[in-house]
Design an enzyme around this catalytic site. Structure first.
Site, PDB file in Angstrom:
ATOM      1  N   GLY A  12      22.512   4.322  -6.774  1.00  0.00           N
ATOM      2  CA  GLY A  12      23.620   3.448  -7.181  1.00  0.00           C
ATOM      3  C   GLY A  12      23.515   2.921  -8.595  1.00  0.00           C
ATOM      4  CB  SER A  13      21.893   4.083 -11.704  1.00  0.00           C
ATOM      5  OG  SER A  13      22.497   5.323 -11.980  1.00  0.00           O
ATOM      6  NE  ARG A  61      33.556  17.269   5.935  1.00  0.00           N
ATOM      7  CZ  ARG A  61      32.494  17.078   5.150  1.00  0.00           C
ATOM      8  NH1 ARG A  61      32.414  16.023   4.379  1.00  0.00           N
ATOM      9  NH2 ARG A  61      31.506  17.929   5.138  1.00  0.00           N
ATOM     10  CG  MET A  86      25.852  12.325  -3.388  1.00  0.00           C
ATOM     11  SD  MET A  86      26.599  13.048  -4.866  1.00  0.00           S
ATOM     12  CE  MET A  86      25.885  14.685  -4.792  1.00  0.00           C
ATOM     13  NE  ARG A  87      29.640  12.741   4.510  1.00  0.00           N
ATOM     14  CZ  ARG A  87      29.288  13.670   5.389  1.00  0.00           C
ATOM     15  NH1 ARG A  87      28.167  14.328   5.234  1.00  0.00           N
ATOM     16  NH2 ARG A  87      30.062  13.948   6.417  1.00  0.00           N
ATOM     17  CG  HIS A 105      32.004  15.879 -11.553  1.00  0.00           C
ATOM     18  ND1 HIS A 105      31.424  16.257 -10.360  1.00  0.00           N
ATOM     19  CD2 HIS A 105      31.905  16.949 -12.370  1.00  0.00           C
ATOM     20  CE1 HIS A 105      30.999  17.495 -10.453  1.00  0.00           C
ATOM     21  NE2 HIS A 105      31.280  17.944 -11.662  1.00  0.00           N
ATOM     22  CB  THR A 137      43.751  15.172  -6.257  1.00  0.00           C
ATOM     23  OG1 THR A 137      42.899  16.075  -6.963  1.00  0.00           O
ATOM     24  CG2 THR A 137      44.512  14.292  -7.241  1.00  0.00           C
ATOM     25  CG  LEU A 140      34.738  18.813  -4.880  1.00  0.00           C
ATOM     26  CD1 LEU A 140      34.515  17.478  -4.176  1.00  0.00           C
ATOM     27  CD2 LEU A 140      33.672  19.815  -4.480  1.00  0.00           C
ATOM     28  CG  ASP A 141      34.109  17.433  -8.393  1.00  0.00           C
ATOM     29  OD1 ASP A 141      34.152  16.223  -8.107  1.00  0.00           O
ATOM     30  OD2 ASP A 141      33.155  18.173  -8.099  1.00  0.00           O
TER      31      ASP A 141
HETATM   32  C1  GRF Z   1      25.535  10.502 -11.020  1.00  0.00           C
HETATM   33  O1  GRF Z   1      25.129  11.445 -11.975  1.00  0.00           O
HETATM   34  C2  GRF Z   1      26.932  10.783 -10.580  1.00  0.00           C
HETATM   35  O2  GRF Z   1      27.760  11.206 -11.611  1.00  0.00           O
HETATM   36  C3  GRF Z   1      26.674  11.904  -9.607  1.00  0.00           C
HETATM   37  O3  GRF Z   1      25.513  11.535  -8.925  1.00  0.00           O
HETATM   38  C4  GRF Z   1      24.765  10.664  -9.725  1.00  0.00           C
HETATM   39  C5  GRF Z   1      24.633   9.375  -8.973  1.00  0.00           C
HETATM   40  O4  GRF Z   1      23.789   8.476  -9.581  1.00  0.00           O
HETATM   41  N1  GRF Z   1      27.814  12.159  -8.795  1.00  0.00           N
HETATM   42  P1  GRF Z   1      23.785   6.949  -9.131  1.00  0.00           P
HETATM   43  O5  GRF Z   1      23.704   6.898  -7.622  1.00  0.00           O
HETATM   44  O6  GRF Z   1      25.017   6.287  -9.664  1.00  0.00           O
HETATM   45  O7  GRF Z   1      22.536   6.410  -9.749  1.00  0.00           O
END
Ligand code: GRF
Length: 213
Positions: A12-13, A61, A86-87, A105, A137, A140-141
């Site tokens: 979660g940075s 899902r 990441m889902r 992304h 949307t 994806l991406d």
């Molecule tokens: C980031 O590079 C984000 O763009 C990608 O996964 C990473 C997540 O990093 N989808 P964090 O969890 O925000 O530290």
């Protein structure tokens, strides 16, 4: 006041960068799909509401997305910010939050959608790489691009060094967009293109100079 819920899966940075930037976007909650997401205790320690909706405890899902959507709607946010979430989301979920769902992304979209973007950028030999904040949307991406940050790819780069250079820019880019969203400065035109302050903003601030130069 414009409000947002942030979704994370891990450290979660990006979420931390948004919270610490103290923009006028009010963060109402941080929700993770994994109980071990390191960002959850970090957010809780700062007084933010946190919740885990563990995707592994759902049969489908659709069922996971429906519970997640209800957890989000409990906070009635204007925006939902995906920050390392990441889902893959169902079309129903994306439709429910259409125009309010934003993702970061780690590539200069439309190049390198999907996973392993840094490795693929090195393998492709691109000289510029970066990150994109975009509306989500169903594809994806592929949603309307709000802002991008570019970094050089150096001959000496490994996947890790390039990822670190991009991540440093993600931590500038996402809070900047959060501030724009709070100020109502991001709109999507009929042509599907985003109107944002980016074109009048000092765009070079988004292009990270090569270290040491
Ligand atoms: C980031 O590079 C984000 O763009 C990608 O996964 C990473 C997540 O990093 N989808 P964090 O969890 O925000 O530290």
């Amino acid at each position: 006041m414009t409000q947002a819920v942030i979704l994370i899966s891990g450290r979660g940075s990006n979420m931390q960068a948004i919270v610490e930037a103290r923009t006028s976007l009010a963060i109402r909650a941080v929700i993770a799909n994994r109980p071990d997401a390191a960002g959850l205790p970090w957010a809780a320690a700062r007084g933010l509401a946190t919740r885990c909706v563990d995707h592994r405890s759902f049969d489908s899902r659709e069922a996971f997305d429906a519970t997640l959507a209800n957890a989000i709607d409990a906070h009635s946010p204007d925006y939902v910010l995906l920050a390392g979430f990441m889902r893959i989301l169902t079309p129903e979920f994306v439709g429910r939050f259409a125009g309010r769902l934003v993702n970061i992304h780690p590539s200069l979209l439309p190049a390198f959608p999907g996973l392993h973007t840094h490795r693929r950028a090195i393998e492709a030999g691109v000289k510029l790489h970066g990150a994109t904040v975009h509306f989500v949307t169903a594809e994806l991406d592929h949603g309307p691009i709000i802002a991008q940050a570019a970094v050089p790819v150096l001959d000496s780069d490994t996947e890790d060094t390039l990822a670190a250079r991009v991540l440093a820019q993600e931590h500038r880019l996402y809070p900047m967009v959060a501030g724009w969203l709070a100020a109502g400065k991001v709109t999507v035109g009929r042509d599907g293109r985003v109107r944002s302050p980016a074109n009048s903003f000092a765009t070079d601030a988004l292009i990270a100079p090569r270290e040491g130069s």
